[in-house]
Design an enzyme around this catalytic site. Structure first.
Site, PDB file in Angstrom:
ATOM      1  CG  HIS A 439     -39.061  41.675 -31.057  1.00  0.00           C
ATOM      2  ND1 HIS A 439     -38.446  40.429 -31.039  1.00  0.00           N
ATOM      3  CD2 HIS A 439     -39.252  42.029 -29.756  1.00  0.00           C
ATOM      4  CE1 HIS A 439     -38.279  40.061 -29.789  1.00  0.00           C
ATOM      5  NE2 HIS A 439     -38.761  41.011 -28.985  1.00  0.00           N
ATOM      6  CB  CYS A 463     -40.577  42.437 -26.433  1.00  0.00           C
ATOM      7  SG  CYS A 463     -39.446  43.851 -26.343  1.00  0.00           S
TER       8      CYS A 463
END
Length: 499
Positions: A439, A463
């Site tokens: 992201h 992430c």
């Protein structure tokens, strides 16, 4: 008064009558005696011995006739296929001996009562016994062409076979194989009883097939049952080029065979066998939870470790395939297919990775995206998870599980407590169980430190943080299902998570 001449004439007449009567009496007596003498040596009229009329014949003549008639003996031996053989008594020294009762029959006659016996029937039965050379008879029977092994056709058993997509029963054949010693014994018994013929087939002296194809036979019942429950052939084409088959023979083993040889279908047992077959296929095919090789960009061929959350590779969908397989079996299908998959590889290149994939070197903190075998995107601007037991990015083989614009990221600590809720513009989910994805991390204030070692002590919650513009660019390139390989090229230590 009667004259003397008349008296004399009368006497002559009386004398003549008396003489005539005496002559008749003497003639009758002589004839009677003659006949009595005759029947003391011969049989009365209507004397039947062994169903033959021997009236007026002497015992010697009767015996000679009986011996002659019985001594001329032949036996017809009937075989299968209309074949017959005739055995002549002369070839095995056959003769016939009476028991002497013919003379007894004559002694039972009263020759003086011959007149009274003229209209009566006199029936007798006389017994005798054949005499023959048993060795000659045995040799003669054993030499018959039907008893030669070269001329015998073996019986053929009926068989249950599967051909032309059907269970069928091949016809049995009776053959012409005899049991020689039993044939010899049967012929000897027939000769001893003076039988005119003997039917070898009717006596059951042929070896028959053990299994028959007659209507209503066990094999026909089995064929009917198997055509209902086991008449299908499904070939599974597996990723490595091999196959696994659900054959009619295998399906037959999934049925229950009863004590009488018939089959029955127990649904629970049948379903258990389907599950066991698909489980075996899954063990052969599934590689999501297995180590795999990978031809990396800068580190050569490396081994991607087994990951608890791996999603890339082949993983069969046993539940879905079980339903498909049951339907194919019920429809008696003969077909080839692939298994139903939860996950499957994209191609055969690069050890099953295919030519389009995302590669992330977690040690080098570098990302590459290859499209159809060509490098389409790469960046050093990435930071993975902090190297703690709770936040590190686990290596493994994954796939893009989902893409979403304007996503709200939520994070928890090791105790399950929510520690952040952060928006992002471009969300590319990799590990659904952990909420790990790629992201953008600039505009939302998530990331300012992009150094190569930032991940060790200042990494994400798992992430892959990316700069906004590059995240947008990669988002436009990736499709859901794109393989993702993440790996470390150097050993690492994870420290306990704080808090």
């Amino acid at each position: 008064m009667e004259t003397k001449a008349k008296k004399s004439k009368k006497k002559v007449v009386i004398l003549s009558v008396v003489l005539g009567v005496l002559v008749i009496l003497l003639a009758f007596t002589a004839f009677y005696g003659y006949m009595a003498m005759k029947y003391s040596k011969t049989f009365y009229p209507h004397t039947i011995i062994n169903n033959i009329d021997y009236s007026g014949m002497t015992p010697e003549e009767v015996e000679e006739n009986l011996i002659g008639a019985n001594g001329e003996y032949t036996l017809t031996v009937k075989f299968r296929n209309g074949q017959t053989e005739t055995l002549s008594g002369a070839d095995f020294q056959y003769s016939y001996i009476l028991d002497g009762s013919v003379y007894d029959f004559l002694e039972e006659q009263n020759p003086l009562l011959w007149i009274a016996e003229q209209g009566k029937s006199h029936e007798y039965t006389i017994s005798g016994s054949p005499v023959y050379n048993k060795e000659h008879l045995t040799s003669l029977v054993e030499s018959l062409p039907q008893l030669q092994s070269a001329n015998m056709e073996a019986p053929v058993d009926a068989e249950l076979v599967y051909e032309n997509n059907q269970y069928t029963v091949t016809p049995h054949s009776e053959g012409t194989t005899l049991i020689p010693n039993q044939v010899v014994d049967a012929v000897a018994e027939a000769v001893a009883n003076r039988e005119p013929e003997i039917d070898i087939d009717a006596l059951g002296l042929y070896q028959g097939p053990q299994t028959r194809s007659d209507e209503g036979s066990l094999l026909n019942t089995q064929a009917q049952q198997l055509n209902e429950w086991a008449n299908a052939h499904i070939t599974y084409n597996l990723p490595d080029g091999s196959t696994m088959e659900v054959t009619p023979e295998l399906l037959k083993s999934w049925l229950i065979q009863n004590e009488d040889g018939t089959y029955s279908k127990n649904d629970d047992y049948f379903n258990d066998q389907i599950k066991a077959f698909l489980r075996e296929m899954g063990q052969k095919v599934d590689n999501v939870r297995k180590e795999r090789l990978f031809d990396s960009t800068n580190s050569g061929t490396i081994t991607i470790p087994v990951g608890e959350y791996n999603t890339y590779g082949y993983e069969t969908d046993e539940a879905a395939e079980a339903e498909v397989l049951k339907q194919l079996i019920n429809e008696h299908q003969v077909t080839a297919k692939e298994p139903e998959y939860l996950h499957r590889e994209k191609g055969t290149e690069n050890h099953g990775l295919g030519t389009t994939y995302l590669e992330i070197n977690l040690t080098a903190q570098h990302l590459w995206f290859y499209k159809d075998g060509q490098l389409a995107f790469e960046t050093d601007n990435m930071v993975s998870g902090k190297m703690t037991t709770w936040r590190y990015t686990p290596p493994g083989a994954y796939r893009i599980a989902n893409k979403e614009r304007n996503h709200i990221m939520k994070g928890t600590n090791s105790k399950g407590q929510i520690i952040y809720q952060t928006p992002c513009d471009y969300w590319m989910l990799i590990i659904p169980e952990l909420g790990v994805g790629l992201h953008d991390s600039e505009g939302n204030g998530v990331r300012s430190n992009w150094s190569k070692t930032a991940y060790i002590n200042n990494g994400s919650h798992g992430c892959i943080n990316m700069k906004d513009a590059e995240a947008a660019q990669l988002y436009s390139m990736l499709d859901t299902g794109t393989p993702v390989i993440m790996y470390y090229t150097e050993p690492y230590n994870l420290v306990p998570e704080e808090g």
